[in-house]
Scaffold this motif. Structure first.
Motif, short mmCIF file in Angstrom:
data_model
loop_
_atom_site.label_atom_id
_atom_site.label_comp_id
_atom_site.label_asym_id
_atom_site.label_seq_id
_atom_site.Cartn_x
_atom_site.Cartn_y
_atom_site.Cartn_z
N PRO A 1 0.81 -1.23 0.00
CA PRO A 1 0.00 0.00 0.00
C PRO A 1 0.84 1.28 0.00
O PRO A 1 1.68 1.47 0.88
N ARG B 1 -3.30 4.76 -0.15
CA ARG B 1 -4.05 3.83 0.70
C ARG B 1 -3.97 4.24 2.18
O ARG B 1 -4.94 4.13 2.92
N TYR C 1 -8.19 -4.08 -3.47
CA TYR C 1 -6.80 -3.68 -3.67
C TYR C 1 -6.13 -4.73 -4.53
O TYR C 1 -6.65 -5.82 -4.75
#
Ligand code: DGY
Length: 439
Positions: free
Chosen positions: A82, A86, A195
């Motif tokens: 991430p 994020r 994701y």
């Protein structure tokens, strides 16, 4: 060996982005907190000035509450997940720094060790290099103490002498069997935003990385933190993962002691040095309190399930780093470290500690923190053993670590039986370990 040192130095130059060294070229294209500290250890023999820059970059990303974040993102570098979009720390967290983008969690506090290595090396040089190191220390001393104070307060509010972590990533040992039970309690919500992993498209063999199930949980914890605005106090109640990490606690005890020594030697404020000594004592006792009286083996603690976590992993050796065991227990623990359950296992290629014991049912020889040998851990034990006065043991780890490194891949971790390099190649902290050993 001069050739190996030259290759390690070349690697660090190749990973140098200017004022930060990426942890590894493709897999970890940003600055990681404990990687940066080890990188500074490796840079110190090459250039004290450049080593200082590395720690300055890290500390310029320190949070307002004192936390050093686990990632400082390089400007305009993509390919890691991430990433900043994020985490969104600047938007969500009032404590986030105004400077660079960072993640919202922390990592093991090994930084004092790097500061000490920098000061050690600076003494081999002339006045101007020494001045660079000392100016850095005087300028950053309050930040280093703030960092330690945040750990002692925000992460040990009940003063148990153990650091609480709210994400396995904070331990640095992401998928260690240590955390399996605690993660079983982390149930990703239906509203976990979608994701896409980046790591498994870089390390082409996915069995060397954490699984997708594990990743869902990692990302769910990030989501829980976001919803709590990364607020220290809120985390204590909202996070579904909370563990007292005995290995991080031992590192902290040691780091407090190292920083206190530096403070005394370089005439920093007495009150700070006293506080540091106090934390060192508290955390050394906190680590010893988890240890088995007979074997000396230490344990983590699951705060949510309220139960001890005993594993045959590097964590059991935490008291060897921080000290304080009875003579008998310490000897027993050293025997385990050097015996057939760890470094002395008959099938190991090198006598180095695997992340998980080969005789444990949790052992997986290729899977990240479930078995492979991590050179940077060999370095940490060899450094700590030298500090504790065990020169011969320290020397053995160094010799074996250098034999392992002689393949020149500078891998992130190695298969314990075959010595095959795994994970990321050209990992900065692996090169840094070699440079310190040869420096
Ligand atoms: C990763 O991305 O694998 C790191 O270990 C998390 O910090």
């Amino acid at each position: 060996s001069t050739q190996l040192a030259a290759r390690a130095a070349y690697l660090l130059r190749g990973n140098d982005l200017g004022t930060m060294t990426s942890a590894a070229p493709r897999l970890y294209p940003h600055m990681w907190s404990w990687d940066a500290a080890f990188v500074a250890v490796g840079l110190a023999p090459l250039s004290v000035e450049r080593a200082v820059v590395e720690l300055d970059t890290l500390l310029s990303a320190q949070w307002k509450n004192g936390m050093i974040p686990h990632i400082v993102f390089a400007n305009g570098v993509d390919g890691y997940f991430p990433g900043p979009a994020r985490w969104e720390c600047r938007k969500l967290a009032s404590n986030a720094p105004d400077g660079p983008d960072t993640s919202g969690i922390t990592q093991p506090p090994v930084h004092a060790i790097a500061v000490q290595r920098i000061l050690d090396h600076s003494r081999r040089h002339g006045r101007s290099t020494r001045a660079v190191a000392e100016e850095f220390l005087n300028r950053r001393w309050p930040d280093l103490v703030r960092w330690h104070r945040w750990l002692a307060h925000a992460r040990d509010p009940k003063e148990t002498g153990r650091i609480t972590l709210y994400h396995g990533w904070e331990s640095g040992m992401d998928n260690s069997p240590r955390w399996d039970r605690a993660y079983a309690n982390v149930v990703p919500g239906m509203d976990l935003p979608p994701y896409r992993r980046a790591d498994t498209s870089i390390v082409s063999d996915p069995t060397q990385r954490p699984s997708d199930r594990e990743y869902d949980r990692y990302l769910w914890l990030v989501e829980q933190m976001r919803r709590a605005n990364y607020d220290d106090f809120q985390l204590t109640s909202v996070m579904s993962f909370a563990v007292e990490d005995v290995f991080v606690s031992a590192i902290f005890a040691l780091a407090c002691e190292v920083l206190a020594d530096i403070g005394e030697e370089y005439k920093q404020p007495h009150a700070d040095v006293r506080e540091l000594h106090g934390w060192a004592e508290r955390f050394r006792a906190g680590v010893v309190a988890t240890a088995d009286e007979r074997t000396g083996a230490a344990k983590d603690y699951d705060v949510r399930l309220q139960r001890w976590i005993s594993t045959e992993t590097l964590a059991m050796f935490a008291p060897l780093l921080s000290g304080g065991l009875s003579r008998h227990a310490e000897r027993a623990l050293l025997n385990t470290f050097e015996g057939p359950r760890f470094c002395g296992h008959p099938d190991l290629r090198y006598a180095l500690p695997p992340s998980t014991s080969p005789v444990s049912k949790d052992f997986r020889p290729r899977e990240y923190w479930r078995g492979p040998v991590w050179p940077v851990m060999s370095w940490l034990f060899s450094w700590a053993f030298a500090r504790r006065g065990w020169a011969e043991r320290s020397y053995m780890l160094r010799a074996e670590g250098l034999r392992q490194a002689s393949d020149g891949s500078f891998a992130e971790y190695y298969e314990p039986y075959t010595g095959a390099p795994l994970g990321s190649m050209q990992q900065s902290w692996t090169a840094a370990s070699v440079l310190d050993w040869l420096g």
